[in-house]
Each structure stands twice: as structure tokens, then as C-alpha cells.
Design a protein around this motif. Structure first.
Motif, PDB file in Angstrom:
ATOM      1  N   ASP A 195       0.817  -1.209   0.000  1.00 41.77           N
ATOM      2  CA  ASP A 195       0.000   0.000   0.000  1.00 41.77           C
ATOM      3  C   ASP A 195       0.857   1.268   0.000  1.00 41.77           C
ATOM      4  O   ASP A 195       0.332   2.364   0.023  1.00 41.77           O
ATOM      5  CB  ASP A 195      -0.975  -0.006   1.176  1.00 41.77           C
ATOM      6  N   GLY A 196       2.168   1.117  -0.019  1.00 44.77           N
ATOM      7  CA  GLY A 196       3.051   2.268  -0.090  1.00 44.77           C
ATOM      8  C   GLY A 196       3.241   3.028   1.216  1.00 44.77           C
ATOM      9  O   GLY A 196       3.900   4.061   1.237  1.00 44.77           O
ATOM     10  N   LYS A 197       2.668   2.543   2.276  1.00 43.31           N
ATOM     11  CA  LYS A 197       2.782   3.217   3.585  1.00 43.31           C
ATOM     12  C   LYS A 197       4.089   2.801   4.256  1.00 43.31           C
ATOM     13  O   LYS A 197       4.530   1.665   4.139  1.00 43.31           O
ATOM     14  CB  LYS A 197       1.608   2.862   4.493  1.00 43.31           C
ATOM     15  N   ILE A 198       4.690   3.731   4.973  1.00 37.84           N
ATOM     16  CA  ILE A 198       5.949   3.464   5.670  1.00 37.84           C
ATOM     17  C   ILE A 198       5.705   3.038   7.114  1.00 37.84           C
ATOM     18  O   ILE A 198       6.371   2.149   7.632  1.00 37.84           O
ATOM     19  CB  ILE A 198       6.848   4.726   5.640  1.00 37.84           C
ATOM     20  N   TYR A 199       4.711   3.674   7.757  1.00 40.35           N
ATOM     21  CA  TYR A 199       4.448   3.440   9.180  1.00 40.35           C
ATOM     22  C   TYR A 199       3.153   2.670   9.374  1.00 40.35           C
ATOM     23  O   TYR A 199       2.204   2.816   8.611  1.00 40.35           O
ATOM     24  CB  TYR A 199       4.345   4.773   9.934  1.00 40.35           C
ATOM     25  N   ASP A 200       3.136   1.876  10.439  1.00 38.98           N
ATOM     26  CA  ASP A 200       1.887   1.205  10.806  1.00 38.98           C
ATOM     27  C   ASP A 200       0.972   2.149  11.578  1.00 38.98           C
ATOM     28  O   ASP A 200      -0.238   2.033  11.503  1.00 38.98           O
ATOM     29  CB  ASP A 200       2.187  -0.045  11.646  1.00 38.98           C
ATOM     30  N   ALA A 201       1.571   3.083  12.337  1.00 41.59           N
ATOM     31  CA  ALA A 201       0.750   4.019  13.100  1.00 41.59           C
ATOM     32  C   ALA A 201       1.501   5.316  13.385  1.00 41.59           C
ATOM     33  O   ALA A 201       2.697   5.307  13.641  1.00 41.59           O
ATOM     34  CB  ALA A 201       0.310   3.390  14.421  1.00 41.59           C
ATOM     35  N   TYR A 202       0.758   6.421  13.331  1.00 43.34           N
ATOM     36  CA  TYR A 202       1.253   7.729  13.747  1.00 43.34           C
ATOM     37  C   TYR A 202       0.623   8.014  15.107  1.00 43.34           C
ATOM     38  O   TYR A 202      -0.588   7.883  15.263  1.00 43.34           O
ATOM     39  CB  TYR A 202       0.846   8.808  12.724  1.00 43.34           C
ATOM     40  N   LEU A 247       4.938  -2.356  20.871  1.00 44.08           N
ATOM     41  CA  LEU A 247       4.476  -2.430  19.486  1.00 44.08           C
ATOM     42  C   LEU A 247       5.608  -2.596  18.470  1.00 44.08           C
ATOM     43  O   LEU A 247       5.433  -3.288  17.464  1.00 44.08           O
ATOM     44  CB  LEU A 247       3.623  -1.201  19.147  1.00 44.08           C
ATOM     45  N   GLU A 248       6.761  -1.980  18.716  1.00 40.04           N
ATOM     46  CA  GLU A 248       7.858  -2.128  17.760  1.00 40.04           C
ATOM     47  C   GLU A 248       8.725  -3.337  18.084  1.00 40.04           C
ATOM     48  O   GLU A 248       8.930  -4.197  17.234  1.00 40.04           O
ATOM     49  CB  GLU A 248       8.726  -0.853  17.742  1.00 40.04           C
ATOM     50  N   ASN A 249       9.214  -3.419  19.305  1.00 43.81           N
ATOM     51  CA  ASN A 249      10.157  -4.486  19.658  1.00 43.81           C
ATOM     52  C   ASN A 249       9.496  -5.861  19.776  1.00 43.81           C
ATOM     53  O   ASN A 249      10.065  -6.852  19.350  1.00 43.81           O
ATOM     54  CB  ASN A 249      10.895  -4.152  20.955  1.00 43.81           C
ATOM     55  N   GLY A 255       6.590  -6.005  16.229  1.00 37.92           N
ATOM     56  CA  GLY A 255       7.104  -5.765  14.892  1.00 37.92           C
ATOM     57  C   GLY A 255       6.455  -4.634  14.105  1.00 37.92           C
ATOM     58  O   GLY A 255       6.645  -4.548  12.890  1.00 37.92           O
ATOM     59  N   TYR A 256       5.708  -3.758  14.756  1.00 34.70           N
ATOM     60  CA  TYR A 256       5.111  -2.625  14.059  1.00 34.70           C
ATOM     61  C   TYR A 256       6.109  -1.488  13.943  1.00 34.70           C
ATOM     62  O   TYR A 256       7.081  -1.416  14.689  1.00 34.70           O
ATOM     63  CB  TYR A 256       3.868  -2.113  14.810  1.00 34.70           C
ATOM     64  N   LYS A 257       5.870  -0.566  13.031  1.00 35.69           N
ATOM     65  CA  LYS A 257       6.704   0.630  12.878  1.00 35.69           C
ATOM     66  C   LYS A 257       5.840   1.838  13.220  1.00 35.69           C
ATOM     67  O   LYS A 257       4.829   2.085  12.566  1.00 35.69           O
ATOM     68  CB  LYS A 257       7.221   0.727  11.442  1.00 35.69           C
ATOM     69  N   LEU A 258       6.244   2.560  14.271  1.00 34.45           N
ATOM     70  CA  LEU A 258       5.493   3.724  14.740  1.00 34.45           C
ATOM     71  C   LEU A 258       6.174   5.008  14.301  1.00 34.45           C
ATOM     72  O   LEU A 258       7.398   5.052  14.153  1.00 34.45           O
ATOM     73  CB  LEU A 258       5.409   3.723  16.271  1.00 34.45           C
ATOM     74  N   CYS A 259       5.383   6.060  14.132  1.00 32.79           N
ATOM     75  CA  CYS A 259       5.923   7.399  13.898  1.00 32.79           C
ATOM     76  C   CYS A 259       5.514   8.254  15.095  1.00 32.79           C
ATOM     77  O   CYS A 259       4.323   8.412  15.378  1.00 32.79           O
ATOM     78  CB  CYS A 259       5.376   8.000  12.611  1.00 32.79           C
ATOM     79  N   ARG A 297      -0.658   3.792   8.299  1.00 28.28           N
ATOM     80  CA  ARG A 297      -1.879   2.993   8.124  1.00 28.28           C
ATOM     81  C   ARG A 297      -2.924   3.297   9.190  1.00 28.28           C
ATOM     82  O   ARG A 297      -4.110   3.165   8.946  1.00 28.28           O
ATOM     83  CB  ARG A 297      -1.529   1.506   8.166  1.00 28.28           C
ATOM     84  N   ARG A 298      -2.483   3.628  10.385  1.00 22.36           N
ATOM     85  CA  ARG A 298      -3.384   3.913  11.507  1.00 22.36           C
ATOM     86  C   ARG A 298      -2.959   5.213  12.178  1.00 22.36           C
ATOM     87  O   ARG A 298      -1.799   5.617  12.098  1.00 22.36           O
ATOM     88  CB  ARG A 298      -3.346   2.802  12.570  1.00 22.36           C
ATOM     89  N   LEU A 299      -3.907   5.832  12.859  1.00 24.26           N
ATOM     90  CA  LEU A 299      -3.638   7.018  13.669  1.00 24.26           C
ATOM     91  C   LEU A 299      -4.035   6.667  15.093  1.00 24.26           C
ATOM     92  O   LEU A 299      -5.189   6.306  15.342  1.00 24.26           O
ATOM     93  CB  LEU A 299      -4.453   8.205  13.162  1.00 24.26           C
ATOM     94  N   ILE A 300      -3.091   6.715  16.000  1.00 25.21           N
ATOM     95  CA  ILE A 300      -3.398   6.413  17.400  1.00 25.21           C
ATOM     96  C   ILE A 300      -3.440   7.734  18.158  1.00 25.21           C
ATOM     97  O   ILE A 300      -2.452   8.467  18.185  1.00 25.21           O
ATOM     98  CB  ILE A 300      -2.344   5.475  18.022  1.00 25.21           C
ATOM     99  N   ILE A 301      -4.601   8.049  18.733  1.00 25.28           N
ATOM    100  CA  ILE A 301      -4.766   9.280  19.499  1.00 25.28           C
ATOM    101  C   ILE A 301      -4.928   8.913  20.967  1.00 25.28           C
ATOM    102  O   ILE A 301      -5.804   8.117  21.313  1.00 25.28           O
ATOM    103  CB  ILE A 301      -5.985  10.092  19.026  1.00 25.28           C
ATOM    104  N   LEU A 302      -4.071   9.473  21.818  1.00 32.35           N
ATOM    105  CA  LEU A 302      -4.155   9.239  23.257  1.00 32.35           C
ATOM    106  C   LEU A 302      -5.062  10.291  23.871  1.00 32.35           C
ATOM    107  O   LEU A 302      -4.760  11.492  23.816  1.00 32.35           O
ATOM    108  CB  LEU A 302      -2.771   9.305  23.905  1.00 32.35           C
TER     109      LEU A 302
END
Length: 156
Positions: free
Chosen positions: A1-8, A34-36, A39-43, A67-72
Motif C-alpha cells: 500500500d506504499g505506507k511506511i508506518y503502521d501508526a502515527y 508495538l515495535e520491539n 514488529g510494528y513501525k510507529l511514527c 496505516r493507523r492514527l493512534i490518538i491518546l
């Protein structure tokens, strides 16, 4: 899908020098789980946006490449008079462009959602939130907790 990150990750940034739990959670716990471990890649703003880079265009580019937006959700985010730029761009991307799915993490008991901006209330009504409970603070690094399983369920 051309996306670099799994979540911002969008979180309320503290302008005081005191380190708070939300920043510890964003910079330590989330990458560890999530990363270690998953295996996801976060921004994460402040970690993945480089000094000297135009913050506004960098934020837009990173959100478009996620791919996803995580809002706290925290009281600080709700009571903020002017939402952060990345929050505006993220909600526009999710609701208007239908580009990315939003995952809402309720870090504190919010109660009623009346003070939230209408777009966030709409998303909560559609899909709800993943609630961080106090008992998670004893073992926040346990990727098998109910909280992290719910987060992984919403991830790509």
C-alpha cells in the motif's frame, strides 16, 4: 500500500519540564511493546521528525504514510484550547479523506465526552475507545495484557 508506518501517534505534548506518564508511555512503553515485541513501525513526533525539518509538512507526510492514527485521550488533550496541528490533520485524513483508521486510547477516565471536539465524539460513537486501566501500570510491558491485545486487534 506504499505506507511506511503502521501508526502515527498523537498525544498531548507537555510544555513543562516535568516528565509525565503519557510521554513515558509514548516514548518508552509503546515502542517497546508495538515495535520491539510485535514488529510494528510507529511514527512519534519528537522522535521521527528531524530537527530543522518543516514540522507542518513533515507531520502531513508522516500521517499520509501511516496505516493507523493512534490518538491518546487525556484530560490535557480534552482541555487544550487549540488542538495540536497533527490532531487536525489526522482527523481530516480519517474523516474527510477516509485515508487512515483511528485508534483512540483512553489513558485516563474521561467520563462524559462532552468537552471533546465533535469529530472525536463521532469516532468514539462509531468504534469506541481502548481503555488504559490503572492495573496495567504494574506490568505495562506485558504485551499479553487485555489492553495490548485490543490495540493489536485494531492495528493493521
Amino acid at each position: 500500500d506504499g505506507k511506511i508506518y503502521d501508526a502515527y501517534i498523537i498525544y498531548p505534548r507537555s510544555h513543562s519540564n516535568e516528565a509525565n506518564f503519557v510521554e513515558y508511555f509514548v516514548y518508552q512503553i509503546m515502542p517497546d511493546i508495538l515495535e520491539n515485541k510485535c514488529g510494528y513501525k510507529l511514527c512519534i513526533y519528537g522522535r521521527d521528525i528531524y530537527p530543522g525539518e518543516d514540522a507542518a509538512s513533515a507531520i502531513e507526510k508522516r500521517i499520509q504514510n501511516s496505516r493507523r492514527l493512534i490518538i491518546l485521550l487525556t484530560h490535557q488533550l480534552i482541555n487544550c484550547q487549540e488542538p495540536a496541528y497533527d490532531q487536525h490533520i489526522a482527523l481530516y485524513s480519517a474523516l474527510i479523506q477516509n485515508d487512515a483508521k483511528v485508534i483512540l486510547l483512553e489513558m485516563e477516565t474521561i467520563g462524559t465526552y462532552e468537552k471533546l471536539q465533535e469529530s472525536l465524539r463521532f469516532i468514539i460513537k462509531q468504534q469506541g475507545t481502548v481503555k488504559w486501566k490503572e492495573q496495567h501500570t504494574v506490568h505495562p510491558q506485558s504485551s499479553n495484557s487485555k489492553f495490548w491485545k485490543q490495540v493489536r486487534y485494531h492495528m493493521p
